[in-house]
Design an enzyme around this catalytic site. Structure first.
Site, mmCIF file in Angstrom:
data_model
loop_
_atom_site.group_PDB
_atom_site.id
_atom_site.type_symbol
_atom_site.label_atom_id
_atom_site.label_comp_id
_atom_site.label_asym_id
_atom_site.label_seq_id
_atom_site.Cartn_x
_atom_site.Cartn_y
_atom_site.Cartn_z
ATOM 1 N N HIS A 100 0.887 -1.176 0.000
ATOM 2 C CA HIS A 100 0.000 0.000 0.000
ATOM 3 C C HIS A 100 0.921 1.222 0.000
ATOM 4 O O HIS A 100 2.009 1.176 0.579
ATOM 5 C CB HIS A 100 -0.826 0.116 1.275
ATOM 6 N N ASP A 103 2.338 1.974 3.356
ATOM 7 C CA ASP A 103 3.287 1.002 3.927
ATOM 8 C C ASP A 103 4.715 1.436 3.640
ATOM 9 O O ASP A 103 5.648 1.054 4.343
ATOM 10 C CB ASP A 103 3.175 -0.388 3.281
ATOM 11 N N GLU A 231 -10.620 -7.100 -4.429
ATOM 12 C CA GLU A 231 -10.410 -8.125 -3.406
ATOM 13 C C GLU A 231 -11.673 -8.182 -2.548
ATOM 14 O O GLU A 231 -11.874 -7.345 -1.666
ATOM 15 C CB GLU A 231 -9.190 -7.756 -2.558
HETATM 16 C C1 XLS Z 1 -7.701 -6.628 4.461
HETATM 17 C C2 XLS Z 1 -7.154 -6.863 3.145
HETATM 18 C C3 XLS Z 1 -6.001 -5.964 2.752
HETATM 19 C C4 XLS Z 1 -5.815 -5.996 1.265
HETATM 20 C C5 XLS Z 1 -5.043 -4.869 0.707
HETATM 21 O O1 XLS Z 1 -8.444 -7.431 4.993
HETATM 22 O O2 XLS Z 1 -6.801 -8.209 3.044
HETATM 23 O O3 XLS Z 1 -4.854 -6.318 3.434
HETATM 24 O O4 XLS Z 1 -5.215 -7.182 0.866
HETATM 25 O O5 XLS Z 1 -5.577 -3.632 0.995
HETATM 26 NI NI NI Z 2 -5.770 -9.051 1.472
HETATM 27 NI NI NI Z 3 -7.732 -9.504 4.642
#
Ligand code: XLS
Ligand code: NI
Ligand code: NI
Length: 437
Positions: A100, A103, A231
């Site tokens: 990110h 990060d 995601e």
């Molecule tokens: C949180 C998510 C996060 C994503 C990226 O639950 O898994 O870590 O992978 O923002």
């Molecule tokens: Ni994740």
């Molecule tokens: Ni996660």
């Protein structure tokens, strides 16, 4: 004090080795179904967990020292993280990383300063990438930690916050392209709601899609050729998250005409939070041509939140690898979105965690390949649907029959009682036989 440099490169020693810092199953060069293990399993290190997470939880502060010898929230610390991260990946033979924006560098109160810091750190990372050959799997913008996103990012009620989300995505895309990232992730950490009493769901969904469209337009303009990923996650932090699961996210992408540019990044722990198995989410993505990448971690059956354990369940990894192999592999990779447990607070524990995760997926790969080569399960499924090879079955599959014609068939039969056994227990015993042979 332990130092990473005191640890040797982790090597494959085979299943009988008692050396804790060796791979028992992950043999990167070994050929499985015509491809090297490391090609089947492009592993990635998550910047946030590996270089950031210090074991802090709601009830207590950190237990794991991630200062790397520098003061927190400084560029020296950001660079020390890069140094440690690349050495760590090299020790494990991990070829990709994911990040990110926040990060990488400490976030300033002024986005212009944060962006300068991102320029500086990405230059530094590029040098390390050239030295080591390690690559970027995907980047993303953290649009959930800063309090400004409390009502959402793309789903916010504030035009100013919406513009901030856009600015962060723009910069995160710039950095992803600069680092040659294969993908760009949207995880909608605050894209959801707690109560309809304060939420216009349609307004929010439309606006999220608009932001994604602008991201695609900008990304393609600056030469990003990779996949955008959603995601999915059903809950946490929000009670209702809009990207509940793969099926929901795919429907959303199609509704807004985003499906050509996006695929799924499936996280195992998110699947279980949605009441699905990991392999279910992979299958739904694959049959829609949208299996992109994997966040490799694991939930805990006794805990209903995103605990992000390192993968240990060989059954789950085997079923997941069956899906991945049958889909022809991932366009992305296997990102360990996973962290050490709070009391596992040494550098050796960090290495051990990755060894566990990599060995678990290696076993999953080996066993999935054996299940395919064994053939009994595939043969069963093929046979299960074989009545559709009949003339009438073919007419159904060719869309050349009608409700009337099928009804005539049924009337002649008077009754139908031939679906046959699902044989689940037999099939499960075949899996056990192969897993423990
Ligand atoms: C949180 C998510 C996060 C994503 C990226 O639950 O898994 O870590 O992978 O923002
Ligand atoms: Ni994740
Ligand atoms: Ni996660």
């Amino acid at each position: 004090m332990e130092h990473l440099k005191d640890f040797k490169k982790v090597k494959f020693e085979g299943k009988d080795s008692k050396n804790p810092l060796s791979f028992k199953f992950y043999d990167s060069e070994k050929i499985i179904l015509g491809k090297k293990m490391k090609e089947h399993l492009p592993f990635a290190m998550s910047w946030w967990h590996t270089l950031g997470a210090n074991g802090a939880d709601m009830f207590g502060r950190g237990t794991i020292d991630k200062s790397f010898g520098e003061a927190p929230a400084t560029m020296e610390h950001a660079k020390a993280k890069v140094d440690f991260g690349f050495e760590f990946m090299s020790k494990l033979g991990i070829e990709y990383f994911c990040f990110h924006d926040v990060d990488l560098v400490p976030e300033s109160d002024d986005i212009n300063i944060t962006n300068q810091r991102l320029d500086e750190i990405s230059d530094y990372i590029l040098v390390k990438m050239k030295e080591t050959g390690i690559k970027c799997l995907w980047g993303t913008a953290n649009m959930f930690s800063n309090p400004r996103f409390m009502n959402g990012a793309g789903s916010t009620n504030s035009v100013n916050v919406y513009a901030f989300a856009a600015a962060q995505i723009k910069k995160a895309l710039d950095i992803t392209v600069k680092l040659g990232g294969k993908g760009y992730v949207f995880w909608g950490g605050r894209e959801g709601y707690e109560t309809l009493l304060n939420t216009d769901v349609k307004f929010e969904l439309d606006n999220i899609a608009r932001l994604m469209k602008m991201a695609v337009t900008y990304g393609r303009k600056i030469g990003f050729k990779g996949d955008f990923y959603i995601e999915p996650k059903p809950k946490e932090p929000m009670k209702h998250q809009y990207d509940y699961d793969a099926a929901t996210a795919i429907g959303f992408l199609r509704q807004y005409g985003l499906d050509k540019d996006f695929k799924m990044n499936i996280e195992a722990n998110h699947a279980t939070l949605a009441g699905h198995t990991f392999e279910h989410e992979l299958r739904i993505s694959a049959i829609n041509g949208m299996l992109g990448s994997i966040d490799a971690n694991e939930g805990d059956p006794n805990l209903g939140w995103d605990v992000d354990r390192f993968p240990v369940d060989v059954y789950s990894a085997t079923y997941a690898m069956l899906e991945v192999i049958k889909a022809g592999g991932l366009t992305g990779g296997f990102n360990f979105d996973a962290k050490n447990r709070r009391p596992s607070n040494t550098i050796e524990d960090m290495l051990q965690a990755y060894i566990l995760g990599m060995d678990t997926f290696a076993l999953g790969l080996i066993k999935a390949a054996e299940i395919i080569e064994d053939g009994r399960i595939d043969a069963f499924i093929k046979d299960k649907y074989s009545s559709f090879n009949s003339e009438l079955g073919q007419k159904i599959l060719n869309n050349s029959t009608s409700l009337e014609e099928l009804a005539e068939h049924a009337y002649k039969l008077k009754d139908a009682n031939d679906p046959g056994s699902g044989r689940q227990e037999y099939l499960e015993s075949v899996v056990n036989q192969i897993l423990f042979k």
